[in-house]
Design a protein around this motif. Sequence first.
Motif, short mmCIF file in Angstrom:
data_model
loop_
_atom_site.label_atom_id
_atom_site.label_comp_id
_atom_site.label_asym_id
_atom_site.label_seq_id
_atom_site.Cartn_x
_atom_site.Cartn_y
_atom_site.Cartn_z
N MET B 1 0.68 -21.65 8.31
CA MET B 1 1.65 -21.66 7.22
C MET B 1 2.81 -22.61 7.52
N GLU B 2 3.53 -22.94 6.48
CA GLU B 2 4.69 -23.81 6.64
C GLU B 2 5.84 -23.08 7.33
N ALA B 3 6.66 -23.86 7.99
CA ALA B 3 7.83 -23.26 8.63
C ALA B 3 8.81 -22.77 7.56
N ILE B 4 9.50 -21.68 7.86
CA ILE B 4 10.58 -21.22 6.98
C ILE B 4 11.84 -21.96 7.38
N LYS B 5 12.52 -22.50 6.38
CA LYS B 5 13.76 -23.21 6.69
C LYS B 5 14.95 -22.40 6.22
N VAL B 6 15.95 -22.35 7.07
CA VAL B 6 17.20 -21.68 6.67
C VAL B 6 18.35 -22.64 6.89
N HIS B 7 19.37 -22.46 6.08
CA HIS B 7 20.52 -23.35 6.17
C HIS B 7 21.82 -22.54 6.08
N TYR B 8 22.77 -22.88 6.92
CA TYR B 8 24.07 -22.21 6.87
C TYR B 8 25.18 -23.25 6.94
N ASP B 9 26.18 -23.09 6.08
CA ASP B 9 27.38 -23.92 6.19
C ASP B 9 28.40 -23.14 6.99
N VAL B 10 29.00 -23.79 7.96
CA VAL B 10 30.01 -23.11 8.77
C VAL B 10 31.38 -23.68 8.43
N PRO B 11 32.22 -22.88 7.75
CA PRO B 11 33.54 -23.39 7.38
C PRO B 11 34.43 -23.54 8.62
N GLY B 12 35.18 -24.61 8.65
CA GLY B 12 36.01 -24.86 9.83
C GLY B 12 37.41 -24.34 9.67
N ASP B 13 37.75 -23.91 8.45
CA ASP B 13 39.14 -23.53 8.21
C ASP B 13 39.36 -22.02 8.31
N ASP B 14 38.30 -21.27 8.61
CA ASP B 14 38.48 -19.83 8.69
C ASP B 14 37.85 -19.30 9.98
N PHE B 15 38.69 -19.20 10.98
CA PHE B 15 38.19 -18.81 12.29
C PHE B 15 37.62 -17.39 12.29
N THR B 16 38.14 -16.56 11.37
CA THR B 16 37.67 -15.17 11.36
C THR B 16 36.20 -15.07 10.95
N ARG B 17 35.66 -16.15 10.38
CA ARG B 17 34.25 -16.09 9.96
C ARG B 17 33.31 -16.70 10.99
N ALA B 18 33.87 -17.19 12.09
CA ALA B 18 33.02 -17.79 13.13
C ALA B 18 32.08 -16.73 13.69
N GLY B 19 30.80 -17.06 13.77
CA GLY B 19 29.82 -16.11 14.28
C GLY B 19 29.02 -15.43 13.18
N GLU B 20 29.43 -15.64 11.94
CA GLU B 20 28.72 -15.00 10.82
C GLU B 20 27.29 -15.53 10.66
N ALA B 21 27.16 -16.85 10.77
CA ALA B 21 25.84 -17.45 10.58
C ALA B 21 24.85 -16.93 11.62
N SER B 22 25.31 -16.81 12.87
CA SER B 22 24.43 -16.29 13.93
C SER B 22 23.97 -14.88 13.59
N GLY B 23 24.89 -14.09 13.06
CA GLY B 23 24.54 -12.72 12.68
C GLY B 23 23.50 -12.71 11.57
N MET B 24 23.66 -13.65 10.62
CA MET B 24 22.72 -13.71 9.51
C MET B 24 21.32 -14.10 9.99
N LEU B 25 21.26 -15.10 10.87
CA LEU B 25 19.94 -15.50 11.37
C LEU B 25 19.32 -14.37 12.19
N LYS B 26 20.16 -13.69 12.96
CA LYS B 26 19.64 -12.58 13.76
C LYS B 26 18.99 -11.52 12.89
#
Lengths: 423, 140
Positions: B1-26
């Motif tokens: 099967m084809e690979a599943i692709k995921v994409h996340y934008d990481v905003p640089g102006d909000d430090f409190t959201r750092a780490g969210e994308a990792s949590g989502m992929l997890k």
Amino acid sequence: MDLNFHSVTLDKDACKGCITCVSRCPTKAIRVRGGKAKILSELCIDCGECIRVCPHHAKKAVFDPFDQIFQYPYKIALPAPAMYGQFNNLDDVDYVLTALKMAGFDAVFEVSQAAELVSEYTRKLLAEGKLKKPVISSACPVVERLIRVRFPDLCENVLPVHSPMEVAARIAREQARKDAGRPDEEIGVFFISPCPAKVTDARRPISCEKSAVNGVLSIGDVYPRIVGLMNKIEEPEPLSKSGIIGVSWAGSGGESAALFNEKYLAADGIENVITVLEEVEGEKLNDLEFIELNACTGGCVGGVLTVENPYVARTRIQMLRKYLPVSKSHMTDQEAPHMDWEVYLEAAPVMKLSDNLTQAMEMMAKIDQLTETLPGLDCGACGAPTCRALAEDIVRGYAREGECVFLLREQLERLANSFTKQQ
Amino acid sequence: MEAIKVHYDVPGDDFTRAGEASGMLKRYLKKIGFAPDVIRKVSIAMYEAEINMVIHAHGGEIDGEITPEKISVTLRDQGPGIPDVDLAMQEGYSTAPDNVRSLGFGAGMGLPNIKKYTDEMKIETVLGKGTTVYFSVNAQ
């Protein structure tokens, strides 16, 4: 053993099919099907949140009727420490314990007494350093079940020690056999519980084959039976064998404080518990020795079977414990064999899509695709808590495409437009 | 099967959201049912890289590719670039500012941890243009 048993039932007539419980369920275990809320049994962790939030009181907690105690010639009450926070102006636990005997019990064994033993034993195990850190408390049955289904790799961190309820039941049963000379089948051990999760834990234990508890009563059900009796007591029997440590288990932080080690964290409320477990899983709390988690806000005093507001109950317990000794019960060789788990906590990864990774990925790709086509409002009108949950239900074969009212409306509009154009 | 692709934008102006994308992929990988050990490696490596992206490069984009055999993650930023990659790879070396050190970051373990937890790791960096960190973890 009925694996599908859960300590919540639905009053079908009262259920309006609204989605309050669906959207609040922490494991997304409820769907509205045919206009009524239905629990997906393998996902339910018995947290009681649906009972708490149902505006129509259609979700009912399951517990044993009080009269069931009379089936046994020798009846033992195991009051939860949270029970002590229910009474106004209570300054001596012995009033509660004496009233329980007046209500029909032959003996009482405080769960707070067993809690002191569990605390002592936990301190010993932590000092030995053999447990995987951070150690997660095993006292709340909801947390144990949550870890099994949602945080399977944290099973090893859970303290392999019976809950105070189970320890109390085992010791009380043994005392009844040895000291009161009763044969096992004559002894009825009844936990008086703040929460329905303990009903499930007694009927379907996960740390042993069979619980020593025969039945679980509700604090709210026992309360009116003893509150009148308490007023009639002139001199209560000196029955209590628990101090500050045992009684403090009623609220969040009590178990941790008893470890005399500041490297702990205590969280309460199911959403907070989930956040903390995510942090533990991400190895961000590895410096901690112990993590106490209680599914209910405020700890056990916040259980749905209590009568008093959890904050009021906790304050009362603070006042009640004021002149108590730190601890009244200490472990001897007699209690030691009752502490350890007989069955270790095993992961139940019921949330994963398939055992076959390739198949799971194919399903995941389909779920992603379907989710894209849904409006993303998470309105719950289809009966699933989120659009993504509906997509997953469709891919798993539990729901049909076309359940989304927004997509349906678009289809109807297109149909209507094509008619107008034709005319 | 084809690979599943995921994409996340990481905003640089909000430090409190750092780490969210990792949590989502997890959570995503968990749902698919990858082995806990694989998920652990991916999420720690991605967390480190994502935090770096926010601390040093004002955010960026993350692309993941998932196959039953391996999970690959590419993190692109348009930050200042890394002047000396070998130095940056040394344990304990950090250029994190004080304001994030007070939150417990800046131990100089970010890049070394990515290397430690992954099966393959590449860094492409151009001073003044940005950095691309690629890593993969074998799933079998």
